[in-house]
Design an enzyme around this catalytic site. Structure first.
Site, PDB file in Angstrom:
ATOM      1  N   LYS A   1      30.846  94.361  50.510  1.00 31.64           N
ATOM      2  CA  LYS A   1      30.346  95.587  49.884  1.00 31.64           C
ATOM      3  C   LYS A   1      31.268  96.747  50.238  1.00 31.64           C
ATOM      4  CE  LYS A   1      26.102  98.385  49.626  1.00 31.64           C
ATOM      5  NZ  LYS A   1      24.702  98.509  50.130  1.00 31.64           N
TER       6      LYS A   1
ATOM      7  N   SER B   1      21.199  98.843  46.814  1.00 35.36           N
ATOM      8  CA  SER B   1      22.518  99.344  46.467  1.00 35.36           C
ATOM      9  C   SER B   1      23.596  98.248  46.515  1.00 35.36           C
ATOM     10  CB  SER B   1      22.918 100.469  47.433  1.00 35.36           C
ATOM     11  OG  SER B   1      22.965  99.990  48.770  1.00 35.36           O
TER      12      SER B   1
ATOM     13  N   SER C   1      18.175  97.169  50.498  1.00 37.12           N
ATOM     14  CA  SER C   1      19.344  97.059  49.615  1.00 37.12           C
ATOM     15  C   SER C   1      20.064  95.725  49.662  1.00 37.12           C
ATOM     16  CB  SER C   1      20.342  98.181  49.917  1.00 37.12           C
ATOM     17  OG  SER C   1      19.805  99.421  49.534  1.00 37.12           O
TER      18      SER C   1
END
Length: 489
Positions: free
Chosen positions: A77, A152, A176
């Site tokens: 990420k 996210s 998330s």
């Protein structure tokens, strides 16, 4: 688990036996990226040439059985620092920023033999539940390109579901990892706060953020968690608690006999879509058939969890994001004539609407006249929520609930309604406030939408071993998912 995709653990075994080459595995993932990326847009940065070069060098040297992730392609990420790949946090303000160092968990992955393919898309500074808040691109759900992948960590979840890599690292501040894992039909593990080092993780909510693995199967998550867990002297919040062998632990438990699984009344009585309700209750039947006993438990203060979470998270964000001012790194507005104007122009132009909203609210709740009314109250509720979980774990070993009240919603559906977007985290935020571990696994596909639904186990602090065991046994009893329908053609 996907029945027509090779998992991380299976690939690792084939690599050890020299039945496949590392370069073949990496090329296969890169091919999947080329084929699926125009549709899902999960990747922000791809290091194709470097990854292939590393793979060929590994093939020349031969298998290294001392490295548990030797030859395994992974993605990260884009909120986690990487020395040779830009780290943008999905924001214009860091669009061209490349750190000079690796985050501790990235360093551990490399030392374990993993090959980093690139960085995945995300909501800007991890602020969002749909990955629509990324300033760089919007990611689509591999199961239905008109729907969100969650957030996210939506880029990581979509990347795994599309076969772009064998594992990814996401971050979970209020759900998330688990929420996008549910939306995309993959496994998402949120470890205990302090289990995985946060050094090199760009902070959103420092007391809430926790990195963890996103994979195709529970054993894959166990294998990655083995590598990234453990104390780090560079992180003052890192725990000294011993790290068991999570992968080995999966072999030690064959059923759920003797386990008490708590069903939080506040979660199971919450309004949810019919298909989420049906699949979640079917998963509960499998839990009971595996030998566990389900018991009702009460978490009386989690009804305030979303409100408490967003006050605390926004307050911490307003402090953490003060460093992005155009002075030291990242974007700087060149039209300003004096310092304060440069601050204002830089942050107004390079930070997105949701990030600005959270900074403003966070600054407000920390201000002298409102601190006691908002932030202090939220901190008190946080303590009560933690006590609720501790009390519940006196009556049961693990908790179980749905992950999200619905399947993935449509792109743009909630983008103009921040409150509705925040409420998608209703089953996940309280666990972050308590700093406890949780794992989401696919419960099946909804009968109406054909979209994945996730079920989550939650455990006491540093209870990842039992969490993974329970999730692994449930996973074996649930139907395997096909390759995402929107990408089959």
């Amino acid at each position: 688990m996907y029945h027509d995709m090779r998992t991380l653990c299976t690939t690792r075994l084939l690599l050890q036996k020299k039945e496949i080459k590392v370069s073949e595995v990496v090329e296969e993932c890169l091919d999947n990226i080329r084929q699926t990326e125009p549709d899902i847009r999960a990747m922000l940065h791809i290091r194709e040439e470097q990854a292939l070069e590393e793979a060929r060098e590994m093939d020349r040297q031969g298998p290294d059985n001392e490295k548990p992730l030797w030859g395994v392609p992974m993605t990260i990420k884009d909120v986690i620092c990487t020395r040779d790949i830009p780290t943008t946090c999905g924001s214009r303000i860091l669009e061209n920023f490349t750190p000079g160092y690796d985050a501790t968990l990235v360093q551990r992955l490399r030392q374990a033999g993993a090959i980093i393919l690139g960085k995945t898309n995300m909501d800007e500074f991890a602020m969002g539940s749909s990955t629509e808040n990324s300033a760089l691109q919007s990611t689509s759900n591999p199961w239905d390109l008109s729907r969100v992948p969650g957030g996210s960590s939506g880029g990581s979840a979509a990347s795994i579901a599309a076969g772009q890599s064998l594992g990814s690292i996401g971050t979970d501040t209020g759900g998330s990892i688990r929420q996008p894992a549910s939306f995309c039909g993959v496994v998402g593990m949120k470890p205990t706060y302090g289990r995985v080092s946060r050094y090199g993780l760009v902070a959103f909510g420092s007391s809430l953020d926790q990195a963890g693995p996103m994979t195709l199967s529970v054993p894959d998550s166990a294998a990655v968690l083995n590598v990234i867990s453990g104390h780090d002297p560079l992180d003052s919040t890192s725990s000294n608690a011993p790290v068991p062998d999570y992968l080995d632990a999966l072999e030690k438990r064959k059923d759920l006999h003797g386990l008490r699984i708590g069903l939080p009344r506040q979660y199971w009585e919450e309004k949810m879509s019919p298909e989420v309700d049906a699949l979640s209750r079917k998963a509960l039947e499998n839990v009971r058939e595996a030998g566990a006993r389900t018991v009702p438990v009460d978490l009386p203060h989690v009804q305030h969890g979303v409100a408490s979470y967003y006050i605390i998270a926004m307050a911490e964000a307003s402090s953490n994001l003060a460093r992005f001012d155009g002075v030291r790194y990242g974007y700087r507005d060149q039209e300003a004539r004096e310092l304060l104007d440069m601050y204002r122009r830089t942050r107004s132009r390079a930070l997105g609407e949701e990030v600005q909203r959270r900074i403003m609210i966070g600054t407000y709740v920390l201000s002298a006249g409102y601190y006691d009314a908002y932030y202090k109250k939220a901190a008190q509720i946080r303590r009560l929520i933690h006590q609720d979980f501790m009390q519940a774990f006196e009556d049961c070993d693990l908790l179980c609930s749905p992950v999200v009240p619905s399947t993935a919603f449509r792109l743009g559906e909630n983008v103009d309604d921040p409150l509705q977007m925040y409420l998608t985290d209703i089953f996940t935020t309280s666990l972050n406030l308590a700093g406890l571990p949780g794992i989401s696994i696919p419960a099946g596909l909804g009968h109406e939408t054909g979209l994945p639904v996730g079920i989550q186990f939650m455990g006491p602090a540093f209870g990842e071993e039992l969490l993974l065991q329970a999730a692994g046994i449930l996973e074996q009893s649930l139907p395997a998912l096909p390759f995402p329908s929107a990408l089959k053609e």
